[in-house]
Design a protein around this motif. Structure first.
Motif, PDB file in Angstrom:
ATOM      1  N   ASP A   8     -42.702 -12.013 -11.690  1.00  0.00           N
ATOM      2  CA  ASP A   8     -41.858 -11.007 -10.719  1.00  0.00           C
ATOM      3  C   ASP A   8     -41.758 -11.743  -9.379  1.00  0.00           C
ATOM      4  OD1 ASP A   8     -40.689  -8.129  -9.837  1.00  0.00           O
ATOM      5  OD2 ASP A   8     -41.926  -9.197  -8.412  1.00  0.00           O
ATOM      6  N   LEU A   9     -40.759 -12.053  -8.807  1.00  0.00           N
ATOM      7  CA  LEU A   9     -40.627 -12.524  -7.610  1.00  0.00           C
ATOM      8  C   LEU A   9     -40.125 -11.860  -6.408  1.00  0.00           C
ATOM      9  CD1 LEU A   9     -40.919 -15.382  -5.960  1.00  0.00           C
ATOM     10  CD2 LEU A   9     -38.356 -15.721  -6.312  1.00  0.00           C
ATOM     11  N   ALA A  10     -40.874 -11.412  -5.388  1.00  0.00           N
ATOM     12  CA  ALA A  10     -40.350 -10.510  -4.546  1.00  0.00           C
ATOM     13  C   ALA A  10     -40.011 -11.235  -3.114  1.00  0.00           C
ATOM     14  CB  ALA A  10     -41.569  -9.587  -4.005  1.00  0.00           C
ATOM     15  N   ASP A  51     -34.940 -18.363 -15.061  1.00  0.00           N
ATOM     16  CA  ASP A  51     -35.648 -19.472 -14.223  1.00  0.00           C
ATOM     17  C   ASP A  51     -36.087 -19.214 -12.920  1.00  0.00           C
ATOM     18  OD1 ASP A  51     -35.963 -22.077 -13.176  1.00  0.00           O
ATOM     19  OD2 ASP A  51     -34.375 -22.983 -13.867  1.00  0.00           O
ATOM     20  N   LEU A  52     -37.564 -19.075 -12.749  1.00  0.00           N
ATOM     21  CA  LEU A  52     -38.136 -18.503 -11.548  1.00  0.00           C
ATOM     22  C   LEU A  52     -38.126 -19.655 -10.441  1.00  0.00           C
ATOM     23  CD1 LEU A  52     -39.525 -16.080 -10.206  1.00  0.00           C
ATOM     24  CD2 LEU A  52     -41.741 -17.376 -11.069  1.00  0.00           C
ATOM     25  N   ALA A  53     -38.453 -20.879 -10.882  1.00  0.00           N
ATOM     26  CA  ALA A  53     -38.488 -21.859  -9.848  1.00  0.00           C
ATOM     27  C   ALA A  53     -37.149 -22.150  -9.350  1.00  0.00           C
ATOM     28  CB  ALA A  53     -38.814 -23.260 -10.477  1.00  0.00           C
ATOM     29  N   ALA A  54     -35.961 -22.165 -10.150  1.00  0.00           N
ATOM     30  CA  ALA A  54     -34.582 -22.159  -9.632  1.00  0.00           C
ATOM     31  C   ALA A  54     -34.386 -20.922  -8.824  1.00  0.00           C
ATOM     32  CB  ALA A  54     -33.617 -22.548 -10.725  1.00  0.00           C
ATOM     33  N   ASP A  71     -47.716 -11.896 -11.721  1.00  0.00           N
ATOM     34  CA  ASP A  71     -47.501 -11.548 -13.287  1.00  0.00           C
ATOM     35  C   ASP A  71     -47.144 -10.065 -13.416  1.00  0.00           C
ATOM     36  OD1 ASP A  71     -48.042 -14.048 -14.124  1.00  0.00           O
ATOM     37  OD2 ASP A  71     -49.957 -13.940 -14.535  1.00  0.00           O
ATOM     38  N   VAL A  72     -46.082  -9.494 -14.181  1.00  0.00           N
ATOM     39  CA  VAL A  72     -45.883  -8.284 -14.558  1.00  0.00           C
ATOM     40  C   VAL A  72     -45.731  -8.179 -15.991  1.00  0.00           C
ATOM     41  CG1 VAL A  72     -44.615  -7.693 -12.534  1.00  0.00           C
ATOM     42  CG2 VAL A  72     -43.265  -8.797 -14.418  1.00  0.00           C
TER      43      VAL A  72
END
Length: 125
Positions: A8-10, A51-54, A71-72
């Motif tokens: 998860d990206l906040a 795609d978390l990096a992108a 991590d979730v």
């Protein structure tokens, strides 16, 4: 499909005003990235992306400040009364505190806890 870890990206909406959320989600979709889920509350957007990096790159280039990646646990649930309550009761019975949660596409719960592996173990029993 069983419970599994995902990232998860906040990010923060520095100017939490009309259009800020549209800009954040729009830059992700413009990059061709599918969002599996998101939540926005009080100027903080949590995204679950393929795609978390992108996703990180496009949000950063659009001026959004990353607050955290963590991590979730992603848990598929049936679309029926009590399905989510049952999941959270099992987590509570294991004495695990949920930090936040939101619903992702495909009737999946996204659950943040201090020990994601403990959540997975609690749901395997």
């Amino acid at each position: 499909m069983s419970a599994h870890l995902a990232a998860d990206l906040a990010v923060t909406l520095e100017n939490d005003r009309p259009g800020a959320l549209a800009k954040a989600l729009g830059c992700v979709s413009a990059a061709g990235i599918n969002l599996d889920g998101y939540s926005e509350m009080n100027g903080i957007v949590h995204v679950l992306a393929t795609d978390l990096a992108a996703t990180r790159k496009c949000l950063g280039q659009a001026g959004f400040r990353e607050l955290q990646e963590q991590d979730v646990v992603v848990v598929p649930v049936e679309d029926e009364p009590g399905a989510a309550a049952g999941v959270f009761q099992r987590i509570a019975n294991a004495h695990i505190n949920v930090r936040y949660s939101y619903l992702a596409t495909g009737n999946r719960l996204v659950i943040s806890a201090t020990d994601p592996q403990a959540v997975i173990r609690a749901l395997q029993h």
